[in-house]
Write a protein that holds these residues in place. Structure first.
Motif, PDB file in Angstrom:
ATOM      1  N   VAL A 162       0.859  -1.184   0.000  1.00  0.00           N
ATOM      2  CA  VAL A 162       0.000   0.000   0.000  1.00  0.00           C
ATOM      3  C   VAL A 162       0.893   1.232   0.000  1.00  0.00           C
ATOM      4  O   VAL A 162       1.686   1.439   0.911  1.00  0.00           O
ATOM      5  CB  VAL A 162      -0.941   0.006   1.213  1.00  0.00           C
ATOM      6  CG1 VAL A 162      -1.904   1.178   1.125  1.00  0.00           C
ATOM      7  CG2 VAL A 162      -1.721  -1.304   1.285  1.00  0.00           C
ATOM      8  N   ILE A 163       0.740   2.052  -1.041  1.00  0.00           N
ATOM      9  CA  ILE A 163       1.659   3.152  -1.302  1.00  0.00           C
ATOM     10  C   ILE A 163       0.987   4.477  -0.966  1.00  0.00           C
ATOM     11  O   ILE A 163      -0.218   4.651  -1.174  1.00  0.00           O
ATOM     12  CB  ILE A 163       2.091   3.133  -2.784  1.00  0.00           C
ATOM     13  CG1 ILE A 163       2.707   1.771  -3.129  1.00  0.00           C
ATOM     14  CG2 ILE A 163       3.066   4.250  -3.108  1.00  0.00           C
ATOM     15  CD1 ILE A 163       2.782   1.508  -4.605  1.00  0.00           C
ATOM     16  N   ASP A 164       1.770   5.412  -0.469  1.00  0.00           N
ATOM     17  CA  ASP A 164       1.277   6.755  -0.169  1.00  0.00           C
ATOM     18  C   ASP A 164       0.781   7.390  -1.464  1.00  0.00           C
ATOM     19  O   ASP A 164       1.539   7.610  -2.393  1.00  0.00           O
ATOM     20  CB  ASP A 164       2.400   7.600   0.451  1.00  0.00           C
ATOM     21  CG  ASP A 164       1.875   8.875   1.070  1.00  0.00           C
ATOM     22  OD1 ASP A 164       0.643   9.008   1.175  1.00  0.00           O
ATOM     23  OD2 ASP A 164       2.687   9.731   1.443  1.00  0.00           O
ATOM     24  N   GLY A 165      -0.510   7.660  -1.538  1.00  0.00           N
ATOM     25  CA  GLY A 165      -1.089   8.195  -2.773  1.00  0.00           C
ATOM     26  C   GLY A 165      -2.565   7.891  -2.835  1.00  0.00           C
ATOM     27  O   GLY A 165      -3.269   7.882  -1.817  1.00  0.00           O
ATOM     28  N   ASP A 166      -3.054   7.583  -4.005  1.00  0.00           N
ATOM     29  CA  ASP A 166      -4.478   7.364  -4.227  1.00  0.00           C
ATOM     30  C   ASP A 166      -4.858   5.929  -3.896  1.00  0.00           C
ATOM     31  O   ASP A 166      -4.731   5.031  -4.721  1.00  0.00           O
ATOM     32  CB  ASP A 166      -4.820   7.684  -5.684  1.00  0.00           C
ATOM     33  CG  ASP A 166      -6.324   7.606  -5.950  1.00  0.00           C
ATOM     34  OD1 ASP A 166      -7.078   7.608  -4.965  1.00  0.00           O
ATOM     35  OD2 ASP A 166      -6.717   7.549  -7.126  1.00  0.00           O
ATOM     36  N   ILE A 169      -5.092  -0.401  -4.687  1.00  0.00           N
ATOM     37  CA  ILE A 169      -3.859   0.230  -5.156  1.00  0.00           C
ATOM     38  C   ILE A 169      -3.969   0.500  -6.651  1.00  0.00           C
ATOM     39  O   ILE A 169      -4.319  -0.389  -7.428  1.00  0.00           O
ATOM     40  CB  ILE A 169      -2.647  -0.680  -4.896  1.00  0.00           C
ATOM     41  CG1 ILE A 169      -2.576  -1.065  -3.426  1.00  0.00           C
ATOM     42  CG2 ILE A 169      -1.357   0.005  -5.321  1.00  0.00           C
ATOM     43  CD1 ILE A 169      -1.606  -2.165  -3.143  1.00  0.00           C
ATOM     44  N   GLN A 170      -3.663   1.719  -7.052  1.00  0.00           N
ATOM     45  CA  GLN A 170      -3.698   2.069  -8.463  1.00  0.00           C
ATOM     46  C   GLN A 170      -2.526   1.436  -9.204  1.00  0.00           C
ATOM     47  O   GLN A 170      -1.391   1.433  -8.714  1.00  0.00           O
ATOM     48  CB  GLN A 170      -3.657   3.589  -8.629  1.00  0.00           C
ATOM     49  CG  GLN A 170      -4.827   4.303  -7.966  1.00  0.00           C
ATOM     50  CD  GLN A 170      -6.175   3.808  -8.481  1.00  0.00           C
ATOM     51  OE1 GLN A 170      -6.473   3.922  -9.661  1.00  0.00           O
ATOM     52  NE2 GLN A 170      -6.967   3.242  -7.590  1.00  0.00           N
ATOM     53  N   HIS A 171      -2.802   0.915 -10.411  1.00  0.00           N
ATOM     54  CA  HIS A 171      -1.761   0.233 -11.179  1.00  0.00           C
ATOM     55  C   HIS A 171      -0.566   1.147 -11.424  1.00  0.00           C
ATOM     56  O   HIS A 171       0.591   0.725 -11.327  1.00  0.00           O
ATOM     57  CB  HIS A 171      -2.313  -0.260 -12.522  1.00  0.00           C
ATOM     58  CG  HIS A 171      -3.508  -1.146 -12.382  1.00  0.00           C
ATOM     59  ND1 HIS A 171      -3.531  -2.233 -11.539  1.00  0.00           N
ATOM     60  CD2 HIS A 171      -4.722  -1.108 -12.983  1.00  0.00           C
ATOM     61  CE1 HIS A 171      -4.710  -2.825 -11.620  1.00  0.00           C
ATOM     62  NE2 HIS A 171      -5.452  -2.158 -12.481  1.00  0.00           N
ATOM     63  N   ASP A 172      -0.843   2.404 -11.743  1.00  0.00           N
ATOM     64  CA  ASP A 172       0.256   3.341 -12.045  1.00  0.00           C
ATOM     65  C   ASP A 172       1.195   3.489 -10.861  1.00  0.00           C
ATOM     66  O   ASP A 172       2.411   3.650 -11.034  1.00  0.00           O
ATOM     67  CB  ASP A 172      -0.300   4.706 -12.454  1.00  0.00           C
ATOM     68  CG  ASP A 172      -0.971   4.679 -13.825  1.00  0.00           C
ATOM     69  OD1 ASP A 172      -0.772   3.678 -14.554  1.00  0.00           O
ATOM     70  OD2 ASP A 172      -1.678   5.640 -14.156  1.00  0.00           O
ATOM     71  N   ASN A 173       0.636   3.445  -9.647  1.00  0.00           N
ATOM     72  CA  ASN A 173       1.480   3.567  -8.456  1.00  0.00           C
ATOM     73  C   ASN A 173       2.421   2.380  -8.314  1.00  0.00           C
ATOM     74  O   ASN A 173       3.591   2.536  -7.921  1.00  0.00           O
ATOM     75  CB  ASN A 173       0.615   3.687  -7.205  1.00  0.00           C
ATOM     76  CG  ASN A 173      -0.057   5.037  -7.089  1.00  0.00           C
ATOM     77  OD1 ASN A 173       0.300   5.979  -7.796  1.00  0.00           O
ATOM     78  ND2 ASN A 173      -1.046   5.139  -6.223  1.00  0.00           N
ATOM     79  N   ILE A 174       1.926   1.183  -8.624  1.00  0.00           N
ATOM     80  CA  ILE A 174       2.776  -0.010  -8.559  1.00  0.00           C
ATOM     81  C   ILE A 174       3.900   0.092  -9.579  1.00  0.00           C
ATOM     82  O   ILE A 174       5.071  -0.192  -9.284  1.00  0.00           O
ATOM     83  CB  ILE A 174       1.949  -1.284  -8.789  1.00  0.00           C
ATOM     84  CG1 ILE A 174       1.062  -1.579  -7.574  1.00  0.00           C
ATOM     85  CG2 ILE A 174       2.850  -2.487  -9.073  1.00  0.00           C
ATOM     86  CD1 ILE A 174       1.820  -2.019  -6.327  1.00  0.00           C
ATOM     87  N   TYR A 175       3.560   0.512 -10.791  1.00  0.00           N
ATOM     88  CA  TYR A 175       4.580   0.602 -11.838  1.00  0.00           C
ATOM     89  C   TYR A 175       5.601   1.698 -11.514  1.00  0.00           C
ATOM     90  O   TYR A 175       6.803   1.540 -11.773  1.00  0.00           O
ATOM     91  CB  TYR A 175       3.921   0.848 -13.197  1.00  0.00           C
ATOM     92  CG  TYR A 175       2.925  -0.226 -13.574  1.00  0.00           C
ATOM     93  CD1 TYR A 175       3.168  -1.566 -13.251  1.00  0.00           C
ATOM     94  CD2 TYR A 175       1.723   0.075 -14.196  1.00  0.00           C
ATOM     95  CE1 TYR A 175       2.249  -2.564 -13.559  1.00  0.00           C
ATOM     96  CE2 TYR A 175       0.800  -0.916 -14.509  1.00  0.00           C
ATOM     97  CZ  TYR A 175       1.070  -2.235 -14.187  1.00  0.00           C
ATOM     98  OH  TYR A 175       0.159  -3.222 -14.493  1.00  0.00           O
ATOM     99  N   ASP A 176       5.124   2.817 -10.944  1.00  0.00           N
ATOM    100  CA  ASP A 176       6.053   3.869 -10.521  1.00  0.00           C
ATOM    101  C   ASP A 176       6.999   3.349  -9.445  1.00  0.00           C
ATOM    102  O   ASP A 176       8.194   3.635  -9.454  1.00  0.00           O
ATOM    103  CB  ASP A 176       5.275   5.074  -9.969  1.00  0.00           C
ATOM    104  CG  ASP A 176       4.610   5.885 -11.064  1.00  0.00           C
ATOM    105  OD1 ASP A 176       4.943   5.664 -12.248  1.00  0.00           O
ATOM    106  OD2 ASP A 176       3.751   6.726 -10.731  1.00  0.00           O
ATOM    107  N   LEU A 202       3.731   3.428   2.384  1.00  0.00           N
ATOM    108  CA  LEU A 202       5.087   3.520   1.868  1.00  0.00           C
ATOM    109  C   LEU A 202       5.308   4.865   1.191  1.00  0.00           C
ATOM    110  O   LEU A 202       4.512   5.287   0.350  1.00  0.00           O
ATOM    111  CB  LEU A 202       5.335   2.392   0.856  1.00  0.00           C
ATOM    112  CG  LEU A 202       6.710   2.395   0.171  1.00  0.00           C
ATOM    113  CD1 LEU A 202       7.819   2.161   1.195  1.00  0.00           C
ATOM    114  CD2 LEU A 202       6.745   1.343  -0.918  1.00  0.00           C
ATOM    115  N   ARG A 203       6.377   5.534   1.547  1.00  0.00           N
ATOM    116  CA  ARG A 203       6.750   6.795   0.918  1.00  0.00           C
ATOM    117  C   ARG A 203       7.888   6.536  -0.057  1.00  0.00           C
ATOM    118  O   ARG A 203       8.986   6.151   0.335  1.00  0.00           O
ATOM    119  CB  ARG A 203       7.174   7.809   1.983  1.00  0.00           C
ATOM    120  CG  ARG A 203       6.023   8.192   2.912  1.00  0.00           C
ATOM    121  CD  ARG A 203       6.483   9.077   4.055  1.00  0.00           C
ATOM    122  NE  ARG A 203       5.370   9.474   4.898  1.00  0.00           N
ATOM    123  CZ  ARG A 203       5.506  10.123   6.056  1.00  0.00           C
ATOM    124  NH1 ARG A 203       6.717  10.432   6.494  1.00  0.00           N
ATOM    125  NH2 ARG A 203       4.444  10.459   6.762  1.00  0.00           N
TER     126      ARG A 203
END
Length: 351
Positions: free
Chosen positions: A249-253, A299-306, A277-278
């Motif tokens: 789970v990433i800091d973001g959307d 989790i948004q796919h773009d966030n995982i790829y980033d 995660l930051r």
């Protein structure tokens, strides 16, 4: 009135409306028949408890029966199943209290019965974080190849993922798993809520503790969901050799159900500080295997790829087109892939 009754009602309503609610519990061996009964017969908290306790009693009786017939392996499995049913009872209570502690203790009792039958050495231990007690388990197989530190989702417990421990032990690894601040036994019995600072200290303390326990072994991290985020965070520790992170789970959307947001308010001290995660803190990490389900709605796919792009050194990405958050129904494949990753093998998976 039961503490957190509004959240409990929303949780049960979600369990009735959404089949996906049950994925984590089915993957962790709650039988589908039990899930069907719960979805069709629960109208109130008492129904939830009654149905799960009924099945737990059946599995405990089966364990005693097969143990009398000297079928130790079956007895272990039945005790673990009884424990998982008690775990699901205690989990539904979002706030700690006498009732939650009672059901949690029953879960622990069933695991203790199973632990006594296992050949591996299993120990319950406590570490201190900010003066508070955090509860954990160590399992040591004969001549282990390395040690896997398991970091669980924030609303989970070490007892929920004993099957991960079993799998890694079968592959020849020692395992260490703790309930951090806001998690499992640490929250239920010590009332310790989570903050970013306490989790920074917790993850570091668990790694340092494990390094002292197993000075001759390489150390690895395995985490799912929010535990996956903190496994990446912890992978910057110099004593960690390799890491596996599932659905971090990433800091973001991020998008989570309402009942889950309310549960988090009980276990996170300052929800605005966040435990996600930051990505700016990824200057150095150990080699990471990242696992993602393309049907993940949290989790948004773009966030995982980033995230994958920003990982600075040796890395690998496994994606499942038919899996959601946590990749629950591929967990055995993922655990196997994790074992190969830790041993620097590269056996391809059929995705």
């Amino acid at each position: 009135m039961v503490m957190g009754s509004s959240t409990i009602e929303k949780t049960m309503l979600t369990s009735f409306l959404l089949q996906g609610f049950w994925d984590r519990w089915i993957a962790n061996d709650i039988p589908r028949e039990t899930v069907i009964e719960l979805r069709h017969r629960i109208n109130r908290l008492e129904d939830w408890i009654r149905i799960l306790q009924k099945h737990a009693d059946v599995y405990e009786n089966r364990a005693v029966h097969v143990l009398n017939q000297h079928s130790v392996g079956e007895a272990v499995n039945f005790y673990r199943l009884a424990a998982m049913h008690y775990n699901l009872i205690q989990w539904v209570f979002p706030e700690t209290g006498n009732e939650k502690r009672e059901w949690y203790q029953r879960c622990k009792d069933m695991h203790e019965q199973a632990d006594q039958l296992v050949e591996d050495e299993i120990m319950n231990i406590i570490i201190q974080v900010e003066g508070n007690e955090c509860y954990g388990r160590i399992r040591v197989s004969d001549r282990p190849k390395g040690c896997v530190i398991i970091i669980n989702p924030i609303d989970s417990s070490k007892e929920e993922v004993v099957k991960y421990e079993d799998f890694f032990a079968g592959m020849g690894f020692a395992t260490v798993s703790f309930d951090g601040p806001g998690q499992g036994e640490t929250y239920t019995f010590s009332h310790q809520r989570a903050t970013r600072q306490s989790w920074d200290l917790f993850v570091n303390e668990v790694i340092e503790f494990t390094a002292l326990q197993f000075p001759m072994l390489q150390l690895y991290l395995f985490g799912t969901c929010l535990g996956g985020a903190w496994s990446i965070q912890g992978s910057s520790h110099p004593k960690i050799c390799r890491t596996v992170s599932v659905s971090p789970v990433i800091d973001g959307d991020t998008r989570v159900p309402e009942y889950f947001e309310e549960r988090l308010l009980n276990i996170i001290e300052d929800s605005k500080s966040g435990l996600l995660l930051r990505m700016e803190s990824l200057d150095y990490v150990s080699p990471i295997l990242l696992v993602h389900g393309k049907k993940d709605t949290i989790i948004q796919h773009d966030n995982i790829y980033d995230l994958y792009t920003k990982l600075p050194i040796e890395k690998r990405l496994i994606q499942y087109v038919d899996e959601g958050h946590g990749c629950n129904y591929r967990i055995n494949e993922i655990l196997k892939a994790a074992g190969h990753w830790y041993l620097r093998q590269s056996n391809p998976l059929s995705l």
